[in-house]
Design an enzyme around this catalytic site. Structure first.
Site, PDB file in Angstrom:
ATOM      1  NE  ARG A 122       2.357 -11.973  -1.134  1.00 29.60           N
ATOM      2  CZ  ARG A 122       3.210 -11.457  -0.240  1.00 29.60           C
ATOM      3  NH1 ARG A 122       3.998 -12.256   0.453  1.00 29.60           N
ATOM      4  NH2 ARG A 122       3.257 -10.155  -0.043  1.00 29.60           N
ATOM      5  CD  GLU A 133      -0.233 -12.034  -4.213  1.00 24.06           C
ATOM      6  OE1 GLU A 133      -0.798 -11.958  -3.111  1.00 24.06           O
ATOM      7  OE2 GLU A 133       0.604 -11.194  -4.608  1.00 24.06           O
ATOM      8  CB  SER A 170      -1.532  -7.859  -4.804  1.00 25.12           C
ATOM      9  OG  SER A 170      -1.371  -6.785  -3.897  1.00 25.12           O
TER      10      SER A 170
END
EC number: 1.3.1.98
Length: 347
Positions: free
Chosen positions: A163, A327, A232
């Protein structure tokens, strides 16, 4: 270009929380972007480029200009061995994946239904079910805000991580992704080693994988159009082999996967086992089916979401000694912020 003043951001981000931007403009061409970022008229104004707003939370009203990337277009070339796509940054990602499946182009099917635009994919190095954006990336083109020119990075130059990418570090606030180049081998092999894909046969078709991923996501993940969310919320933490061995002694059923620098533990499992599914503060709630997702039940404020995220982080740390990292991007008054900074401001 038409600039909206005092624009309501609710339709422009998937959390669907009421916040305002001092200015908002939709950019449909690279020339639009150059005019907004490189002209003296708007040079001093804080700016935020967004696609679908699917991975962010506006923590308060934004005092600058929100620029919505709507650059469109897909170019397809092929040779004996590969399909190659040049995809404009504003193209809808789920629609791109669907188009590839319809064309018989394999490689993106594991990334089906991830909300957002093509231009956001390399920034986050999006991933799901064993596939990451970097696995199909050939290059990324971006508008360099220092020179006003379009530049190209190879996949290796993008410095992709979990990520993560160069766009979060050396090129942070210095680049706007205008297009991505994708490369797919015609000798397609399914990636079906993860989760609900494991029981698919090795000779399954591209469409089979796509359908399974779509069905799984629709079953477990709430539709942002129905219940606001940013997907998420937390990253899966990577811990050392030694720390994992200790965790596994106390929790033999812990869900985890090998990672380059240790073991990646499922954040959703940690949150679930901490008893937080369905946990709610104000209008923000941990989704009862997928603990990794925080949802807006209809009237959530940014404060509700932030307080819930902080509570989850603290409880998971108390249970397992693991600190979760969000995130979702947090956008403050004029720049990006984070949960730690927000909490320190509340103290």
């Amino acid at each position: 270009m038409q600039i909206q003043l005092g624009a309501n951001l609710k339709p422009y981000h998937t959390f669907g929380i009421e916040q305002l931007a001092a200015q908002l403009v939709v950019a449909e061409s690279i020339d639009d972007l150059k005019a907004l970022y490189c002209s003296a008229e708007w040079a001093s104004l804080p700016k935020l480029i967004i696609g679908k707003g699917s991975n962010m939370l506006f923590t308060c009203h934004y005092t600058g200009m929100v620029v919505v990337n709507r650059l469109n277009g897909i170019e397809h070339q092929q040779d004996d061995d590969y399909h190659r796509l040049h995809v404009a940054g504003g193209e809808d990602w789920p629609s791109l994946v669907s188009w590839c499946v319809e064309q018989g182009i394999g490689g993106l099917e594991n990334l089906a239904l991830i909300p957002g635009c093509a231009g956001s994919a390399p920034i986050q190095n999006i991933g799901a079910y064993g596939v990451e954006f970097k696995d199909v990336c050939d290059y990324v083109e971006y508008l360099c805000l220092e020179t006003g020119t379009v530049k190209r990075l190879t996949m290796e130059e993008c410095q992709f991580g979990y990520r993560d990418s160069i766009f979060k570090h050396q090129l942070y606030q210095k680049a706007v992704v205008t297009a991505v180049g994708l490369k797919f081998a015609k000798a397609w092999q399914p990636i079906i080693q993860y989760g609900p894909l494991k029981d698919l046969s090795s000779d399954c078709a591209i469409h089979d994988v796509y359908q399974r991923v779509c069905a799984t996501r629709m079953e477990k993940l709430p539709d942002p159009a129905v219940m606001g969310n940013a997907g998420s919320f937390f990253k899966n933490p990577v811990i050392s082999q030694q720390a994992f061995a200790r965790l596994q002694i106390e929790h033999p059923d812990v869900v985890a996967y090998p990672a380059e620098q240790g073991v990646k533990v499922a954040a959703g499992w940690l949150i679930d086992q901490a008893g937080l599914k369905g946990h709610q503060i104000g209008g923000a709630k941990v989704h009862p089916k997928q603990a990794l997702v925080i949802v807006n039940t209809g009237d959530a404020s940014a404060q509700d979401v932030l307080m819930l995220a902080a509570d989850i982080q603290q409880r998971v740390f108390n249970c397992y000694g693991i600190e979760l990292e969000h995130e979702v991007r947090f956008i403050g008054e004029s720049e990006e912020t984070n949960l730690k900074q927000w909490m320190s401001e509340q103290a």
